[in-house]
Each structure stands twice: as structure tokens, then as C-alpha cells.
Design a protein around this motif. Structure first.
Motif, PDB file in Angstrom:
ATOM      1  N   GLY A 284       0.815  -1.215   0.000  1.00 26.86           N
ATOM      2  CA  GLY A 284       0.000   0.000   0.000  1.00 26.86           C
ATOM      3  C   GLY A 284       0.844   1.259   0.000  1.00 26.86           C
ATOM      4  N   ALA A 285       2.099   1.137   0.479  1.00 28.40           N
ATOM      5  CA  ALA A 285       2.980   2.302   0.542  1.00 28.40           C
ATOM      6  C   ALA A 285       3.879   2.404  -0.671  1.00 28.40           C
ATOM      7  CB  ALA A 285       3.840   2.229   1.809  1.00 28.40           C
ATOM      8  N   THR A 286       4.253   1.253  -1.275  1.00 26.95           N
ATOM      9  CA  THR A 286       5.180   1.277  -2.404  1.00 26.95           C
ATOM     10  C   THR A 286       4.970   0.048  -3.283  1.00 26.95           C
ATOM     11  OG1 THR A 286       7.516   1.279  -3.053  1.00 26.95           O
ATOM     12  CG2 THR A 286       6.948   0.107  -1.036  1.00 26.95           C
TER      13      THR A 286
ATOM     14  N   TYR B 100      -3.279  -2.414   4.730  1.00 25.29           N
ATOM     15  CA  TYR B 100      -3.147  -1.743   3.434  1.00 25.29           C
ATOM     16  C   TYR B 100      -3.469  -0.255   3.588  1.00 25.29           C
ATOM     17  CZ  TYR B 100      -3.673  -0.565  -1.473  1.00 25.29           C
ATOM     18  OH  TYR B 100      -3.530   0.029  -2.712  1.00 25.29           O
ATOM     19  N   ALA B 101      -4.529   0.050   4.354  1.00 23.46           N
ATOM     20  CA  ALA B 101      -4.912   1.452   4.557  1.00 23.46           C
ATOM     21  C   ALA B 101      -3.809   2.207   5.289  1.00 23.46           C
ATOM     22  CB  ALA B 101      -6.216   1.517   5.351  1.00 23.46           C
TER      23      ALA B 101
ATOM     24  N   GLY C 137       2.494   5.892   3.243  1.00 22.66           N
ATOM     25  CA  GLY C 137       3.227   6.073   1.987  1.00 22.66           C
ATOM     26  C   GLY C 137       3.011   7.439   1.382  1.00 22.66           C
ATOM     27  N   THR C 138       1.797   7.939   1.495  1.00 19.60           N
ATOM     28  CA  THR C 138       1.536   9.268   0.916  1.00 19.60           C
ATOM     29  C   THR C 138       2.100  10.379   1.800  1.00 19.60           C
ATOM     30  OG1 THR C 138      -0.619   9.323   2.075  1.00 19.60           O
ATOM     31  CG2 THR C 138      -0.600   8.497  -0.182  1.00 19.60           C
TER      32      THR C 138
END
Length: 242
Positions: free
Chosen positions: A51-53, A232-233, A239-240
Motif C-alpha cells: 500500500g505504501a510502495t 493496506y490502509a 506512503g503518501t
């Protein structure tokens, strides 16, 4: 022996707990739970990182780290837990030995009382207790009073290896799913593998426990999906921000 004379050994065996079958069932359940934990925790880590990359190296590293750390954690935790249980069993057996040495008459009456409570008439219960005590008093008391087999105490090493192995097998599934899929398909493929794995472990758990398969599978899959959605959330959010 006369045909009308009861077989006391057979009567005693019928009224004693079957420790071996219970122990095997517990090992099977522990193995299923270990595999289940391996599937869910490793999939959660991989999906969280995904989810981050989408960098394959980061996802693979996270998956391997989750597999190794989780398996070792399961093994160490099980070793410590079962070692504590084994120490407790040894302490109870030592206490029983002392009581048998110091107050054998009271212990004989106590053993006979256990068999009376299991439905034998007083005279037969006393005779069963006498014969079992003559053969091995400690084993007789340990099995019916403590549910312990003095000659077959739980091994912490066996427990540790079983937990580590079952977790490792379960954790391999989401890791393999990540390896065989392209970065853009990591999450869907892992979810598919996890659903299949959790369905299988849910069916096996239901069979071992004698419960309804549908409900067990639904709980298993729902719990795994919830874990992956949350991780994932979190991965996407972190990540953002980073």
C-alpha cells in the motif's frame, strides 16, 4: 478369570481420560492456528508495504522479514509457554509423590473416591484403586486426578518446532503470491491466496472441533480480510505522508 468377575483393568481404562488422543488433537489444533497466523500476519505485512510502495525489493524484504520474525516469535513463545506447563506438571507430580509416601491410605481412599464419582459402586471402586495402586500408584493418581501422563510430559522443543514449522508453511503462501505476481497485481493475488488458505484452515479447524464449517470459514476469512484492509490502509496513508 470367572466370566461373572469384572475385568478391573478394563473398567479402570474406560473411566480414565484418554490423554494421548487429546494431546494429538491439541497438537493438530496448534498446528492449524500456527499456519493461520503465518498466513494472516505475513499477508498483512506484505499488503501494508504494498500500500505504501510498489517496489518489489521492499515488498519482498518485508515479506521475508515477517516470515522469519513471526516463525521465530512463535517458536520462542511456544517453548516458553510449554516449558512453564512442563514445570508445573513436574511440581504437581512431585507433590503427588510426597503425598503417596506420607499418607498412602488417604491417597488410596482419594483414588477410590474418584472412581465412585465416575459411577462405580464403592466396593468395586476400592478394588480398582487397590489394584492400580499396586501396579503404579503415581501413574494412577496422575492420570485420573491431574490428567498427566508421568511418562509422556509435553516437550517444549517439540512444541517450538511444531509452531515454527506451521507458521513458516502458512507464511510462505502470501510470500509466494508476491513473488509470482507483478507489482500491480500483488494485492489481488495475495488476497486470493489468503482467502484460499484461510478457507482450508477454517475447514480443518471446524473438522477438528466438530463445529459448522461455514461459520468457522466465514470467521477465518473475515478476520484475515479485515487485517489486510487495515494494514493496506495504514501503508497507503503512511506512503503518501512520507
Amino acid at each position: 478369570m470367572d466370566g461373572d468377575t469384572p475385568d478391573l483393568a478394563e473398567i479402570a481404562a474406560q473411566h480414565e481420560p484418554h490423554g494421548d488422543s487429546g494431546a494429538r488433537l491439541n497438537w493438530l489444533r496448534a498446528g492449524v492456528l500456527g499456519a493461520n497466523d503465518g498466513v494472516v500476519s505475513t499477508a498483512g505485512v506484505i499488503v501494508g508495504v504494498a500500500g505504501a510502495t510498489t517496489a518489489p525489493g521492499a515488498i519482498l524484504t518485508a515479506g521475508i522479514a515477517a516470515l522469519v520474525a513471526g516463525a521465530l516469535s512463535m517458536g520462542v513463545g511456544e517453548y516458553v509457554s510449554v516449558s512453564t506447563q512442563r514445570d508445573t506438571e513436574k511440581a504437581l507430580l512431585d507433590k503427588e509423590r510426597r503425598e503417596l509416601a506420607e499418607t498412602p491410605e488417604l491417597e488410596l481412599a482419594e483414588l477410590a473416591g474418584f472412581y465412585r464419582n465416575r459411577g462405580l459402586d464403592p466396593e468395586l471402586a476400592h478394588e480398582v484403586a487397590v489394584q492400580l495402586s499396586a501396579k503404579d500408584a503415581l501413574a494412577a493418581h496422575a492420570e485420573i486426578e491431574l490428567q498427566i501422563d508421568p511418562d509422556n510430559l509435553t516437550s517444549p522443543w517439540h512444541a517450538a518446532f511444531a509452531s515454527t514449522g506451521s507458521f513458516f508453511v502458512g507464511a510462505l503462501l502470501p510470500l509466494v503470491a508476491a513473488l509470482i505476481s507483478s507489482p500491480s497485481w500483488h494485492v489481488p493475488v495475495i488476497v486470493l491466496f489468503v482467502v484460499i488458505a484461510l478457507t482450508l484452515t477454517g475447514l480443518l479447524s471446524a473438522r477438528l472441533g466438530g463445529t459448522t464449517p461455514g461459520r468457522q470459514v466465514a470467521r477465518n476469512v473475515a478476520g484475515g480480510m479485515l487485517a489486510m484492509v487495515v494494514t493496506y490502509a495504514i501503508g497507503a496513508l503512511v506512503g503518501t505522508q512520507l
